[in-house]
Scaffold this motif. Sequence first.
Motif, PDB file in Angstrom:
ATOM      1  N   ARG A  30      28.664  30.269  15.932  1.00  0.00           N
ATOM      2  CA  ARG A  30      29.632  30.508  17.010  1.00  0.00           C
ATOM      3  C   ARG A  30      30.272  31.880  16.876  1.00  0.00           C
ATOM      4  NH1 ARG A  30      33.042  25.089  18.420  1.00  0.00           N
ATOM      5  NH2 ARG A  30      31.352  24.062  19.547  1.00  0.00           N
ATOM      6  N   GLY A  31      30.521  32.293  15.645  1.00  0.00           N
ATOM      7  CA  GLY A  31      31.079  33.617  15.431  1.00  0.00           C
ATOM      8  C   GLY A  31      30.127  34.704  15.902  1.00  0.00           C
ATOM      9  N   LEU A  32      28.835  34.524  15.630  1.00  0.00           N
ATOM     10  CA  LEU A  32      27.843  35.483  16.098  1.00  0.00           C
ATOM     11  C   LEU A  32      27.743  35.462  17.612  1.00  0.00           C
ATOM     12  CD1 LEU A  32      25.055  34.971  13.417  1.00  0.00           C
ATOM     13  CD2 LEU A  32      26.571  36.948  13.683  1.00  0.00           C
ATOM     14  N   ARG A  33      27.822  34.274  18.191  1.00  0.00           N
ATOM     15  CA  ARG A  33      27.805  34.158  19.654  1.00  0.00           C
ATOM     16  C   ARG A  33      28.994  34.891  20.257  1.00  0.00           C
ATOM     17  NH1 ARG A  33      30.184  28.938  21.851  1.00  0.00           N
ATOM     18  NH2 ARG A  33      31.924  30.130  21.029  1.00  0.00           N
ATOM     19  N   ASP A  34      30.172  34.656  19.675  1.00  0.00           N
ATOM     20  CA  ASP A  34      31.384  35.307  20.184  1.00  0.00           C
ATOM     21  C   ASP A  34      31.274  36.822  20.066  1.00  0.00           C
ATOM     22  OD1 ASP A  34      32.277  32.745  20.602  1.00  0.00           O
ATOM     23  OD2 ASP A  34      33.781  32.788  19.008  1.00  0.00           O
ATOM     24  N   ARG A  35      30.733  37.293  18.950  1.00  0.00           N
ATOM     25  CA  ARG A  35      30.563  38.731  18.766  1.00  0.00           C
ATOM     26  C   ARG A  35      29.596  39.279  19.807  1.00  0.00           C
ATOM     27  NH1 ARG A  35      26.963  42.115  15.515  1.00  0.00           N
ATOM     28  NH2 ARG A  35      27.980  44.126  15.356  1.00  0.00           N
ATOM     29  N   ALA A  36      28.518  38.544  20.071  1.00  0.00           N
ATOM     30  CA  ALA A  36      27.551  38.985  21.082  1.00  0.00           C
ATOM     31  C   ALA A  36      28.201  39.044  22.460  1.00  0.00           C
ATOM     32  CB  ALA A  36      26.344  38.049  21.103  1.00  0.00           C
ATOM     33  N   PHE A  37      29.049  38.068  22.783  1.00  0.00           N
ATOM     34  CA  PHE A  37      29.758  38.077  24.069  1.00  0.00           C
ATOM     35  C   PHE A  37      30.622  39.328  24.189  1.00  0.00           C
ATOM     36  CE2 PHE A  37      30.007  33.183  24.876  1.00  0.00           C
ATOM     37  CZ  PHE A  37      28.664  33.173  25.212  1.00  0.00           C
ATOM     38  N   ILE A  38      31.387  39.610  23.154  1.00  0.00           N
ATOM     39  CA  ILE A  38      32.293  40.756  23.193  1.00  0.00           C
ATOM     40  C   ILE A  38      31.492  42.053  23.281  1.00  0.00           C
ATOM     41  CG2 ILE A  38      33.986  42.067  21.840  1.00  0.00           C
ATOM     42  CD1 ILE A  38      34.990  39.260  20.877  1.00  0.00           C
ATOM     43  N   GLU A  39      30.417  42.143  22.521  1.00  0.00           N
ATOM     44  CA  GLU A  39      29.570  43.337  22.570  1.00  0.00           C
ATOM     45  C   GLU A  39      28.974  43.516  23.967  1.00  0.00           C
ATOM     46  OE1 GLU A  39      27.660  46.732  21.052  1.00  0.00           O
ATOM     47  OE2 GLU A  39      29.129  45.474  20.038  1.00  0.00           O
ATOM     48  N   LEU A  40      28.516  42.440  24.566  1.00  0.00           N
ATOM     49  CA  LEU A  40      27.927  42.510  25.904  1.00  0.00           C
ATOM     50  C   LEU A  40      28.969  42.924  26.943  1.00  0.00           C
ATOM     51  CD1 LEU A  40      25.307  42.080  27.469  1.00  0.00           C
ATOM     52  CD2 LEU A  40      25.974  39.699  27.777  1.00  0.00           C
ATOM     53  N   LEU A  41      30.152  42.352  26.857  1.00  0.00           N
ATOM     54  CA  LEU A  41      31.230  42.735  27.777  1.00  0.00           C
ATOM     55  C   LEU A  41      31.562  44.212  27.629  1.00  0.00           C
ATOM     56  CD1 LEU A  41      33.613  39.678  27.344  1.00  0.00           C
ATOM     57  CD2 LEU A  41      32.374  40.282  29.430  1.00  0.00           C
ATOM     58  N   TYR A  42      31.696  44.662  26.406  1.00  0.00           N
ATOM     59  CA  TYR A  42      32.079  46.040  26.129  1.00  0.00           C
ATOM     60  C   TYR A  42      30.984  47.021  26.552  1.00  0.00           C
ATOM     61  CZ  TYR A  42      33.566  50.184  23.570  1.00  0.00           C
ATOM     62  OH  TYR A  42      33.923  51.455  23.240  1.00  0.00           O
ATOM     63  N   ALA A  43      29.740  46.690  26.242  1.00  0.00           N
ATOM     64  CA  ALA A  43      28.634  47.616  26.487  1.00  0.00           C
ATOM     65  C   ALA A  43      28.233  47.701  27.953  1.00  0.00           C
ATOM     66  CB  ALA A  43      27.425  47.206  25.650  1.00  0.00           C
ATOM     67  N   THR A  44      28.441  46.626  28.711  1.00  0.00           N
ATOM     68  CA  THR A  44      27.935  46.588  30.084  1.00  0.00           C
ATOM     69  C   THR A  44      29.003  46.663  31.161  1.00  0.00           C
ATOM     70  OG1 THR A  44      28.021  44.176  30.218  1.00  0.00           O
ATOM     71  CG2 THR A  44      25.973  45.167  29.356  1.00  0.00           C
ATOM     72  N   GLY A  45      30.226  46.318  30.816  1.00  0.00           N
ATOM     73  CA  GLY A  45      31.264  46.281  31.843  1.00  0.00           C
ATOM     74  C   GLY A  45      31.244  45.008  32.666  1.00  0.00           C
ATOM     75  N   LEU A  46      30.502  44.005  32.205  1.00  0.00           N
ATOM     76  CA  LEU A  46      30.491  42.721  32.904  1.00  0.00           C
ATOM     77  C   LEU A  46      31.891  42.126  32.950  1.00  0.00           C
ATOM     78  CD1 LEU A  46      27.438  40.787  31.396  1.00  0.00           C
ATOM     79  CD2 LEU A  46      27.707  41.488  33.761  1.00  0.00           C
ATOM     80  N   ARG A  47      32.159  41.395  33.983  1.00  0.00           N
ATOM     81  CA  ARG A  47      33.389  40.597  34.036  1.00  0.00           C
ATOM     82  C   ARG A  47      33.128  39.307  33.259  1.00  0.00           C
ATOM     83  NH1 ARG A  47      32.682  42.839  39.087  1.00  0.00           N
ATOM     84  NH2 ARG A  47      34.517  43.915  39.924  1.00  0.00           N
ATOM     85  N   VAL A  48      34.186  38.702  32.751  1.00  0.00           N
ATOM     86  CA  VAL A  48      34.039  37.456  31.988  1.00  0.00           C
ATOM     87  C   VAL A  48      33.376  36.391  32.858  1.00  0.00           C
ATOM     88  CG1 VAL A  48      35.274  35.583  30.828  1.00  0.00           C
ATOM     89  CG2 VAL A  48      35.953  37.960  30.424  1.00  0.00           C
ATOM     90  N   SER A  49      33.759  36.315  34.133  1.00  0.00           N
ATOM     91  CA  SER A  49      33.164  35.317  35.031  1.00  0.00           C
ATOM     92  C   SER A  49      31.659  35.540  35.186  1.00  0.00           C
ATOM     93  CB  SER A  49      33.843  35.346  36.398  1.00  0.00           C
ATOM     94  OG  SER A  49      33.703  36.615  37.003  1.00  0.00           O
ATOM     95  N   GLU A  50      31.218  36.803  35.178  1.00  0.00           N
ATOM     96  CA  GLU A  50      29.788  37.095  35.263  1.00  0.00           C
ATOM     97  C   GLU A  50      29.082  36.701  33.971  1.00  0.00           C
ATOM     98  OE1 GLU A  50      30.328  40.934  38.240  1.00  0.00           O
ATOM     99  OE2 GLU A  50      30.203  41.255  36.077  1.00  0.00           O
ATOM    100  N   LEU A  51      29.726  36.928  32.857  1.00  0.00           N
ATOM    101  CA  LEU A  51      29.151  36.577  31.561  1.00  0.00           C
ATOM    102  C   LEU A  51      28.949  35.074  31.435  1.00  0.00           C
ATOM    103  CD1 LEU A  51      28.285  37.355  28.637  1.00  0.00           C
ATOM    104  CD2 LEU A  51      30.679  37.045  28.013  1.00  0.00           C
ATOM    105  N   VAL A  52      29.979  34.303  31.773  1.00  0.00           N
ATOM    106  CA  VAL A  52      29.867  32.851  31.596  1.00  0.00           C
ATOM    107  C   VAL A  52      28.913  32.217  32.600  1.00  0.00           C
ATOM    108  CG1 VAL A  52      32.117  32.633  30.491  1.00  0.00           C
ATOM    109  CG2 VAL A  52      31.934  32.321  32.950  1.00  0.00           C
ATOM    110  N   ALA A  53      28.594  32.936  33.686  1.00  0.00           N
ATOM    111  CA  ALA A  53      27.654  32.409  34.677  1.00  0.00           C
ATOM    112  C   ALA A  53      26.199  32.692  34.310  1.00  0.00           C
ATOM    113  CB  ALA A  53      27.959  33.011  36.051  1.00  0.00           C
ATOM    114  N   LEU A  54      25.971  33.488  33.245  1.00  0.00           N
ATOM    115  CA  LEU A  54      24.605  33.817  32.848  1.00  0.00           C
ATOM    116  C   LEU A  54      23.877  32.591  32.322  1.00  0.00           C
ATOM    117  CD1 LEU A  54      25.157  37.160  30.915  1.00  0.00           C
ATOM    118  CD2 LEU A  54      24.207  36.877  33.213  1.00  0.00           C
ATOM    119  N   GLY A  55      22.620  32.504  32.648  1.00  0.00           N
ATOM    120  CA  GLY A  55      21.762  31.456  32.115  1.00  0.00           C
ATOM    121  C   GLY A  55      20.628  32.086  31.331  1.00  0.00           C
ATOM    122  N   ALA A  56      19.838  31.265  30.671  1.00  0.00           N
ATOM    123  CA  ALA A  56      18.718  31.785  29.883  1.00  0.00           C
ATOM    124  C   ALA A  56      17.741  32.558  30.760  1.00  0.00           C
ATOM    125  CB  ALA A  56      18.002  30.638  29.170  1.00  0.00           C
ATOM    126  N   SER A  57      17.611  32.172  32.026  1.00  0.00           N
ATOM    127  CA  SER A  57      16.678  32.861  32.926  1.00  0.00           C
ATOM    128  C   SER A  57      17.168  34.258  33.303  1.00  0.00           C
ATOM    129  CB  SER A  57      16.454  32.032  34.190  1.00  0.00           C
ATOM    130  OG  SER A  57      17.672  31.878  34.896  1.00  0.00           O
TER     131      SER A  57
END
Length: 72
Positions: A30-57
């Motif tokens: 979970r810690g690695l997942r959380d770090r990946a979320f933060i890295e993705l938000l920071y690197a891409t400028g995604l909104r949190v709502s866009e991040l949580v809506a992502l699926g494997a596809s």
Amino acid sequence: MAAPLRLGVNIDHVATIRNARGGGHPDPPRGLRDRAFIELLYATGLRVSELVALGASSLNLEGGYLTTRGKG
């Protein structure tokens, strides 16, 4: 003239997050997942709502890109 860019997060704090191994979370996956979320938000400028809506596809590992839908 454009206004100066305002950082929402202190640079030192970002460095700490980026260097974390598992984020200090008691459950390392979970810690690695959380770090990946933060890295993705920071690197891409995604909104949190866009991040949580992502699926494997949304992830294309072969092409090395992520597809998302959001505003604009």
